[in-house]
Structure formats: C-alpha cells, structure tokens
Design an enzyme around this catalytic site. Structure first.
Site, PDB file in Angstrom:
ATOM      1  N   ASN A 183       0.873  -1.174   0.000  1.00 15.20           N
ATOM      2  CA  ASN A 183       0.000   0.000   0.000  1.00 15.20           C
ATOM      3  C   ASN A 183       0.913   1.228   0.000  1.00 15.20           C
ATOM      4  O   ASN A 183       1.480   1.578   1.031  1.00 15.20           O
ATOM      5  CB  ASN A 183      -0.894  -0.027   1.254  1.00 15.20           C
ATOM      6  CG  ASN A 183      -1.732   1.229   1.398  1.00 15.20           C
ATOM      7  OD1 ASN A 183      -1.874   2.014   0.454  1.00 15.20           O
ATOM      8  ND2 ASN A 183      -2.299   1.441   2.585  1.00 15.20           N
ATOM      9  N   TRP A 184       1.041   1.824  -1.173  1.00  8.58           N
ATOM     10  CA  TRP A 184       1.966   2.952  -1.293  1.00  8.58           C
ATOM     11  C   TRP A 184       1.431   4.212  -0.612  1.00  8.58           C
ATOM     12  O   TRP A 184       2.170   5.158  -0.383  1.00  8.58           O
ATOM     13  CB  TRP A 184       2.239   3.263  -2.768  1.00  8.58           C
ATOM     14  CG  TRP A 184       3.043   2.229  -3.497  1.00  8.58           C
ATOM     15  CD1 TRP A 184       3.491   1.029  -3.004  1.00  8.58           C
ATOM     16  CD2 TRP A 184       3.509   2.305  -4.859  1.00  8.58           C
ATOM     17  NE1 TRP A 184       4.202   0.367  -3.982  1.00  8.58           N
ATOM     18  CE2 TRP A 184       4.235   1.116  -5.123  1.00  8.58           C
ATOM     19  CE3 TRP A 184       3.386   3.253  -5.875  1.00  8.58           C
ATOM     20  CZ2 TRP A 184       4.825   0.871  -6.368  1.00  8.58           C
ATOM     21  CZ3 TRP A 184       3.964   3.003  -7.111  1.00  8.58           C
ATOM     22  CH2 TRP A 184       4.687   1.825  -7.345  1.00  8.58           C
ATOM     23  N   LYS A 185       0.140   4.253  -0.338  1.00 10.60           N
ATOM     24  CA  LYS A 185      -0.506   5.451   0.239  1.00 10.60           C
ATOM     25  C   LYS A 185      -0.242   6.665  -0.651  1.00 10.60           C
ATOM     26  O   LYS A 185      -0.148   6.515  -1.864  1.00 10.60           O
ATOM     27  CB  LYS A 185      -0.032   5.671   1.681  1.00 10.60           C
ATOM     28  CG  LYS A 185      -0.095   4.414   2.541  1.00 10.60           C
ATOM     29  CD  LYS A 185       0.033   4.716   4.000  1.00 10.60           C
ATOM     30  CE  LYS A 185       0.128   3.420   4.776  1.00 10.60           C
ATOM     31  NZ  LYS A 185      -0.063   3.606   6.198  1.00 10.60           N
ATOM     32  N   HIS A 209      -9.529   1.084   4.637  1.00 10.13           N
ATOM     33  CA  HIS A 209      -8.283   1.366   5.362  1.00 10.13           C
ATOM     34  C   HIS A 209      -8.565   2.340   6.502  1.00 10.13           C
ATOM     35  O   HIS A 209      -9.374   3.262   6.358  1.00 10.13           O
ATOM     36  CB  HIS A 209      -7.236   1.937   4.405  1.00 10.13           C
ATOM     37  CG  HIS A 209      -5.874   1.942   5.003  1.00 10.13           C
ATOM     38  ND1 HIS A 209      -5.476   2.909   5.893  1.00 10.13           N
ATOM     39  CD2 HIS A 209      -4.838   1.078   4.880  1.00 10.13           C
ATOM     40  CE1 HIS A 209      -4.233   2.632   6.277  1.00 10.13           C
ATOM     41  NE2 HIS A 209      -3.826   1.534   5.682  1.00 10.13           N
ATOM     42  N   GLU A 267      -7.017   4.780   7.595  1.00  5.18           N
ATOM     43  CA  GLU A 267      -6.804   6.209   7.285  1.00  5.18           C
ATOM     44  C   GLU A 267      -8.012   6.783   6.564  1.00  5.18           C
ATOM     45  O   GLU A 267      -8.379   7.951   6.766  1.00  5.18           O
ATOM     46  CB  GLU A 267      -5.509   6.363   6.468  1.00  5.18           C
ATOM     47  CG  GLU A 267      -4.286   6.101   7.341  1.00  5.18           C
ATOM     48  CD  GLU A 267      -3.073   5.567   6.611  1.00  5.18           C
ATOM     49  OE1 GLU A 267      -3.005   5.645   5.368  1.00  5.18           O
ATOM     50  OE2 GLU A 267      -2.162   5.061   7.300  1.00  5.18           O
ATOM     51  N   GLU A 295      -5.691  -5.048  10.352  1.00  8.19           N
ATOM     52  CA  GLU A 295      -4.678  -4.019  10.592  1.00  8.19           C
ATOM     53  C   GLU A 295      -5.005  -3.289  11.891  1.00  8.19           C
ATOM     54  O   GLU A 295      -5.810  -2.349  11.888  1.00  8.19           O
ATOM     55  CB  GLU A 295      -4.677  -3.013   9.437  1.00  8.19           C
ATOM     56  CG  GLU A 295      -4.380  -3.624   8.087  1.00  8.19           C
ATOM     57  CD  GLU A 295      -3.749  -2.608   7.139  1.00  8.19           C
ATOM     58  OE1 GLU A 295      -2.636  -2.863   6.687  1.00  8.19           O
ATOM     59  OE2 GLU A 295      -4.353  -1.556   6.894  1.00  8.19           O
ATOM     60  N   GLY A 342       2.095   2.245  10.809  1.00  3.78           N
ATOM     61  CA  GLY A 342       3.034   3.354  10.673  1.00  3.78           C
ATOM     62  C   GLY A 342       3.654   3.792  12.000  1.00  3.78           C
ATOM     63  O   GLY A 342       4.271   4.841  12.080  1.00  3.78           O
ATOM     64  N   SER A 347       3.059  -2.114  10.536  1.00  5.10           N
ATOM     65  CA  SER A 347       4.500  -2.146  10.794  1.00  5.10           C
ATOM     66  C   SER A 347       5.120  -3.523  10.530  1.00  5.10           C
ATOM     67  O   SER A 347       6.062  -3.922  11.202  1.00  5.10           O
ATOM     68  CB  SER A 347       4.811  -1.663  12.214  1.00  5.10           C
ATOM     69  OG  SER A 347       4.411  -0.303  12.353  1.00  5.10           O
ATOM     70  N   GLY A 388       4.725   1.258   4.743  1.00  3.77           N
ATOM     71  CA  GLY A 388       6.060   1.849   4.610  1.00  3.77           C
ATOM     72  C   GLY A 388       7.084   0.950   3.921  1.00  3.77           C
ATOM     73  O   GLY A 388       7.821   1.395   3.029  1.00  3.77           O
TER      74      GLY A 388
HETATM   75  C1  PEP Z   1      -0.983   0.124   5.996  1.00  4.65           C
HETATM   76  O1  PEP Z   1      -1.127   1.327   5.952  1.00  4.65           O
HETATM   77  O2  PEP Z   1      -1.778  -0.634   5.425  1.00  4.65           O
HETATM   78  C2  PEP Z   1       0.172  -0.375   6.745  1.00  4.65           C
HETATM   79  C3  PEP Z   1       0.165  -1.620   7.121  1.00  4.65           C
HETATM   80  O3  PEP Z   1       1.166   0.527   7.000  1.00  4.65           O
HETATM   81  P1  PEP Z   1       2.592   0.228   7.698  1.00  4.65           P
HETATM   82  O4  PEP Z   1       3.094  -1.058   7.131  1.00  4.65           O
HETATM   83  O5  PEP Z   1       3.443   1.390   7.288  1.00  4.65           O
HETATM   84  O6  PEP Z   1       2.337   0.172   9.154  1.00  4.65           O
END
Ligand code: PEP
Length: 251
Positions: free
Chosen positions: A9-11, A96, A98, A168, A174, A214, A236
């Site tokens: 997931n590049w966001k 998601h 976010e 998640e 993050g 993470s 990330g």
């Molecule tokens: C995500 O946003 O789906 C995610 C898992 O982010 P990160 O790996 O950066 O925690």
C-alpha cells in the site's frame, strides 16, 4: 486452498516518475527471484494506468487504494470503481483505517464501495482493525465483528469468494509497534471463526486474511509463520523494493 499474498500500500507517496521507477525495480527483482505467493501493489490512482503497463507480463497484480461510493456523474474529484478497473487494476483496498479516520468512511459508505468494486470486477482487500483504546479496553473482537457485519457480511457466498481481508490494528500502522505473532494469530483465528459462522467452514478456510501494521523485512517471517496469517498488507516497507522483496520471500 486459500491464496497466500503480500500486498503493498503505497498510500500518498511517490510522484508518477518515482512510482514507475519503483514498479520497474520490483518487477526486475521478482524476475530474478520468482515469488511463491501472490504479489499485489496498491498505488495512487494516477499511477495505475502506467504501472499496469509496466507489470503486465509479470506476476505482480495491481490495486487501487480506494474507489468512489457512487457509480458515476457529478462527483468532482472522485474516481469510480469502473474507472479503476479500466486501468487494468484487479484489486481495490477498501476500509483502510486512514480512510475511516480522515475521510469519515463509515460502515454504509464502505458497504457501497465494496458492492461497486465487486460489480465492476475488482476484488476488494477489505481492512479491519481496532484503535489503541479499543485494544486496551479488550474490545478488539467486538470492533472487528462490527466492521465485518457493517460492510461486508451482507455479501452473498459467491461475492464473498472475491474478498481478501486485512487485519490491521490501527495502533500498529506506521507506528513501528507490531502486533505480536500471538496477537495476530489470535485475531486472525477469531476472524476466520466469524467467517465460518456466516459463510461456512469451507469459505472460512478459503478466505485470505492478511496482517498489516508495521510489518517489515525483519518481522514478516515470524508473523507469516502463524497458520491463520496468510500474508501481509505492507505500507512503509512496500516503498523500498529490496525490503518488499524480502517480505515477499518470507511468505
Ligand atoms: C498500511 O497502511 O496498510 C500499513 C500496514 O502501514 P505500515 O506497514 O506502514 O504500518
């Protein structure tokens, strides 16, 4: 048999040129080391058509990070599921945390998005998970259950076959805090039990449930070693091809 998967997931990262470079690097790396699992990259909308061309003869599949909750028309700035599908994307990340937190996507909006994605031939990667306060209050199971009941348990059994889930925990996204392998396994097993209640044991066995939060090149292997953790949704660490490839190799 359910699909094992690592999805990125590049966001809102990478301009178009940087995104093309990352997709090219990833494709070349996977030509050297063929993945043993499904690999998906979720990119911003504007990257989709270009990245689709780059990865077309590779094992990498493409996802959008969102789609509209409306079919088409006067919704300035929105991108419909049909438009997403027309780029060559096959998946769509929905729900998601976010999007839930910053863009107020509630159960009903997400329910619409999931239906529109499916109607347009996109496979949703549907994200669920509790915030820190909910985990501290021991409410994670009821939160996750409500998220499933609110937005995807309305689907029929045929539609369900196209759903991938991503657990998640929001406190792990993050933040560098990762769920322990035991916490991830416990929740994934619980989610699978809910699917079994709703769609039957076989459907539950066949549903891919990813862990996200993470997850990185160092901890992926121990997370993926759990029987109910079918892979990862990676934020990330999906922005660096070598790290993402290490995670893919861990699956
Ligand atoms: C995500 O946003 O789906 C995610 C898992 O982010 P990160 O790996 O950066 O925690």
């Amino acid at each position: 048999m359910r699909i094992k998967m690592v999805a990125g997931n590049w966001k809102m990262n990478k301009n178009l040129q940087e995104g093309i470079a990352l997709a090219t690097e990833l494709k070349e790396a996977l030509q050297q080391n063929a993945p043993k699992c499904a690999v998906v990259i979720g990119t911003p909308f504007i990257h989709l058509a270009s990245v689709a061309q780059i990865i077309k003869d590779s094992p990498i599949r493409l996802a959008a990070e969102n789609c509209a909750d409306k079919v088409s028309g006067a919704y300035t700035g929105e991108v419909s599921a049909e438009m997403v599908r027309s780029t060559g994307a096959e998946y769509c990340i929905l729900g998601h945390s976010e999007r839930r937190a910053y863009y107020h996507e509630d159960y009903d909006i997400l329910k619409e998005k999931v239906l529109l994605a499916l109607q347009n031939g996109l496979k949703p990667i549907f994200c669920i998970g509790e915030v820190k306060e909910e985990r501290e209050a021991g409410k994670q199971n009821e939160v996750v259950r409500a998220q499933l009941e609110g937005s995807v348990f309305n689907l029929n059994a045929e539609e369900w076959k196209n759903i991938t889930l991503a657990y998640e925990p929001v406190w792990a996204i993050g933040t560098g805090l990762t769920a322990t392998p035991a916490q991830a396994q416990e929740m994934h097993a619980y989610i699978r039990s809910l699917i079994a209640e709703k769609y039957g044991k076989q459907a539950a066995e066949d549903t891919t449930i990813l862990y996200g939060g993470s997850c990185n090149a160092k901890n992926a292997a121990e997370l993926f070693a759990n029987p109910d953790v079918d892979g990862g949704l990676i934020g990330g660490a999906s922005l660096k091809a070598p790290d993402f490839c290490t995670i893919i190799a861990a699956r």
